[in-house]
Design a protein around this motif. Structure first.
Motif, short mmCIF file in Angstrom:
data_model
loop_
_atom_site.label_atom_id
_atom_site.label_comp_id
_atom_site.label_asym_id
_atom_site.label_seq_id
_atom_site.Cartn_x
_atom_site.Cartn_y
_atom_site.Cartn_z
N ARG A 157 0.09 9.46 2.58
CA ARG A 157 1.36 8.79 2.25
C ARG A 157 1.02 7.45 1.60
O ARG A 157 0.04 6.82 1.95
CB ARG A 157 2.18 8.56 3.52
N ARG A 180 2.41 15.04 -6.37
CA ARG A 180 3.63 14.72 -5.61
C ARG A 180 4.48 15.97 -5.78
O ARG A 180 5.10 16.18 -6.84
CB ARG A 180 4.32 13.49 -6.17
N ASP A 226 5.95 4.99 -0.15
CA ASP A 226 6.41 6.03 0.76
C ASP A 226 6.31 7.45 0.20
O ASP A 226 6.71 8.40 0.87
CB ASP A 226 7.84 5.75 1.24
N ASP A 227 5.79 7.63 -1.03
CA ASP A 227 5.58 8.99 -1.55
C ASP A 227 4.58 9.74 -0.67
O ASP A 227 3.63 9.16 -0.16
CB ASP A 227 5.02 8.96 -2.98
N GLU A 228 4.82 11.03 -0.53
CA GLU A 228 3.86 11.91 0.12
C GLU A 228 3.06 12.58 -0.99
O GLU A 228 3.62 13.25 -1.86
CB GLU A 228 4.58 12.95 0.97
N LEU A 229 1.75 12.37 -0.97
CA LEU A 229 0.86 12.89 -2.00
C LEU A 229 -0.12 13.88 -1.40
O LEU A 229 -0.44 13.81 -0.21
CB LEU A 229 0.08 11.75 -2.66
N ALA A 265 3.07 6.85 -8.83
CA ALA A 265 3.44 7.13 -7.44
C ALA A 265 4.03 5.84 -6.89
O ALA A 265 3.71 4.75 -7.36
CB ALA A 265 2.24 7.57 -6.63
N ARG A 266 4.90 5.99 -5.89
CA ARG A 266 5.63 4.84 -5.38
C ARG A 266 5.54 4.76 -3.86
O ARG A 266 5.16 5.72 -3.20
CB ARG A 266 7.09 4.92 -5.80
#
Length: 147
Positions: free
Chosen positions: A19, A107, A82-85, A79-80
């Motif tokens: 995350r 993502r 709190d993104d889940e990667l 990507a920003r």
């Protein structure tokens, strides 16, 4: 060897989830470009661990260590916070003293960034050295699962 790792192989592709935290971003909440290299490094280390390679034991025994010799990276979309990667890592080529690994930061179905990484195996004094034979055999088996 410790079996508690975050990632796993699905076929020949290693999946590593993470995350995006505040510390990974700039003031606009976008992942700072250099942090993608950190994410990929964690995923590669986890891939080796999942493949049964104990880097710490190799260093301790004086066998050698991996070091990144070359990276070609392409950033596609930010990507920003709190993104889940998920970082997908695939072994593309195995040589006597190095390995070529393709990595994608995803993502969902979207590619955020991708890179080709050459990891060289070095003696503890920093000179290129043949990888341990059993490691090469493990890599060849992983590479061959999709062939």
């Amino acid at each position: 060897m410790d079996k508690a790792y975050a990632g796993a192989f699905v076929g020949r592709t290693h999946h590593f989830a993470l995350r995006v935290y505040f510390e990974d971003t700039d003031v606009a909440g976008i992942v700072y470009y250099a942090n993608y290299l950190k994410f990929m490094e964690r995923a590669r280390s986890d891939m080796l661990r999942a493949a049964g390679i104990d880097q710490r034991a190799a260093i301790k025994a004086g066998e050698g260590v991996y070091a990144v010799a070359e990276v070609q990276i392409r950033y596609r979309t930010p990507a920003r916070l709190d993104d889940e990667l998920v970082i997908l890592s695939e072994l593309k080529e195995v040589r006597a003293a190095s390995a070529l690994i393709h990595q994608r930061v995803m993502r969902g179905p979207e590619i955020v960034a991708e890179a080709s990484v050459t990891a060289a195996f070095l003696s503890l004094d920093g000179r290129p050295k043949r990888q341990p034979r059993d490691w090469i055999e493990r890599f060849e088996r992983l590479k061959g699962e999709a062939d």
